[in-house]
Design an enzyme around this catalytic site. Structure first.
Site, short mmCIF file in Angstrom:
data_model
loop_
_atom_site.label_atom_id
_atom_site.label_comp_id
_atom_site.label_asym_id
_atom_site.label_seq_id
_atom_site.Cartn_x
_atom_site.Cartn_y
_atom_site.Cartn_z
CB SER A 32 -0.95 0.01 1.20
OG SER A 32 -0.22 0.12 2.41
CE LYS A 118 -2.44 2.05 5.00
NZ LYS A 118 -2.36 1.17 3.80
#
Length: 363
Positions: A32, A118
Site C-alpha cells: 500500500s 501510511k
C-alpha cells in the site's frame, strides 16, 4: 547463574525502555505504500518526533505481537488500564509525514491494535476532498508524493516483457506490471499496471502501446466499502468528501448529511474525562443516541465541540491501499510515531537482501 539473570533482566529492561521512549521497528507486509516502502522493508519509527506514548494496556505479555502470534489466545487483560498520556515531542504531525499508527477499526485496546504505516494528508480542522483521484486539502490541490504509484489500463499490440519497456523503472516488474492481463483481440492485449505517473509520457511513446489511461472510478458510483458505509453517500476511492477532520476544541455542525461521518467518533472515542471516567462509554453512547434522535428524527442541526484531534491518512499506492477512505479518521492517541528510516530490506519472493535500500530515509 546470578550474573546471567541480571544481564537478561537489564537487557529486557533496556529494550523495553528503548521501544517506549525512543524507536520501534515495523515490517512492511503490504504494497500500500509502494514505491516509498516495499514489502519486506523494516522501518525504524521515531517515538521522539511526536512524543513517546506511555503504555496504556499494562497487563500483557511483553514483546509479543498480539495481532499475529497465537491469534486465538488473548495475550492481554483490560482489568487495569492506564489513561492515554503522551510526553512532549520534538514536532507535531505535519502534512506529508509517513506515520505509524494503530488502525482504529479493531476491537482491542487502542495501543494493541494492528500497527499500520501510511502518509498523513489531513490534519485536525482540515477539509479533505478527493476529486477524480486528485487530493484537495482546504481547497488547495496537493502535489503527488514523488514515488507515488497510480493504476493504469494499458493496451498493447504484443505481449510485454521488462526488456521492452525502454528503461522504465519498476521495483518489481511482475508485481507492478502483470497485475492483470486480458487478450482483447489478436493485436490488442490489455494490462493493468501500477507505476509512477512520471513514466506515463514515455510509455505512451512506445511503438507497441495503443493507449495508457489512468483507472478512475465514476463519480456516481457509490462504494459501500468506503467510509462511512451508508447508502446514499456516493463516495468511492476516487471521489470522497469534502469532509472536515475533527479538531479538539473546534465546533462541527452535525446534520443529516454529516451525522454518519461523525457518529462513529462520538460512540468510540469522544469519552468524557474527569469524574465521569468510570462511565465514559455509556455516556458517549448516550450522547451519540441523543444526537442521532435530534438529527435523524427531529431534523435538527446540532453543534458539537470535539474533545480529540483526528487525522486522515492515505497510502502512496492508492489503488490498493486500505486507509482512511475505508475506515475513517485516526484519533491522536492511536498515533505511534514517525517512520524515518529503512534499516533492513528483504525481497521475500526472491529471497534476496535489498542492500541499496538499507539506510534510506523515508520521504
Amino acid at each position: 547463574m546470578q550474573p546471567l539473570i541480571k544481564t537478561t533482566f537489564f537487557s529486557i529492561l533496556f529494550v523495553f525502555i528503548f521501544r517506549i521512549f525512543f524507536f520501534d521497528s515495523f515490517k512492511i507486509t503490504s504494497d500500500s505504500m509502494e514505491g516509498e516502502l516495499l514489502v519486506g522493508d523494516y522501518v525504524l519509527v521515531s517515538k521522539l518526533s511526536y512524543g513517546p506514548r506511555m503504555p496504556s494496556t499494562v497487563l500483557k505479555i511483553p514483546f509479543q505481537d498480539v495481532n499475529n502470534t497465537f491469534q486465538k489466545i488473548k495475550m492481554y487483560s483490560t482489568l487495569f488500564h492506564l489513561p492515554y498520556i503522551r510526553l512532549q515531542g520534538f514536532n507535531q504531525v505535519q502534512h506529508g509525514d509517513v506515520i505509524a499508527f494503530n488502525i482504529p477499526v479493531e476491537d482491542k485496546p487502542f495501543d494493541l491494535k494492528t500497527p499500520y504505516i501510511k502518509r498523513c494528508v489531513g490534519l485536525p480542522g482540515d477539509v479533505i476532498h478527493i476529486n477524480a483521484g486528485k487530493l484537495v486539502v482546504n481547497d488547495k490541490l496537493i502535489a503527488l508524493p514523488d514515488k507515488m504509484l497510480k493504476t493504469y489500463r494499458l493496451i498493447s499490440t504484443q505481449l510485454l516483457t521488462e526488456s521492452m519497456m525502454g528503461g522504465i523503472v519498476f521495483e518489481n516488474f511482475y508485481s507492478q506490471m502483470m497485475l492483470e492481463k486480458n487478450v482483447l483481440s489478436i493485436d490488442s492485449i490489455c494490462y493493468i499496471l501500477r507505476i509512477n505517473p512520471a513514466w506515463i509520457g514515455k510509455i505512451q511513446t512506445l511503438p507497441f502501446v495503443k493507449s495508457c489511461q489512468e483507472l478512475i472510478a465514476t463519480k456516481d458510483f457509490a462504494d459501500l466499502n468506503i467510509y462511512p458505509h451508508v447508502p446514499g453517500q456516493e463516495w468511492n476511492m476516487d471521489f470522497f468528501g469534502p469532509v472536515q477532520i475533527p479538531k479538539a476544541g473546534k465546533q462541527v455542525w452535525i446534520n443529516k448529511q454529516t451525522i454518519h461521518t461523525y457518529l462513529p467518533l462520538l460512540k468510540e472515542y469522544e469519552q468524557i474525562t474527569g469524574s465521569q471516567q468510570e462511565s465514559s462509554d455509556s455516556v458517549a453512547i448516550q450522547l451519540a443516541r441523543t444526537i442521532s434522535e435530534r438529527v435523524l428524527i427531529k431534523g435538527e442541526t446540532v453543534k458539537y465541540t470535539f474533545k480529540k484531534n483526528y487525522y486522515f491518512v492515505l497510502g502512496d499506492n492508492r489503488g490498493v491501499s486500505y486507509d482512511s477512505r475505508f475506515w475513517g479518521f485516526v484519533p491522536e492517541d492511536h498515533i505511534i510515531g514517525k517512520a524515518t528510516l529503512i534499516w533492513w530490506s528483504k525481497d521475500n519472493q526472491q529471497g534476496n537482501t535489498r542492500y541499496k535500500r538499507i539506510g534510506q530515509m523515508i520521504q
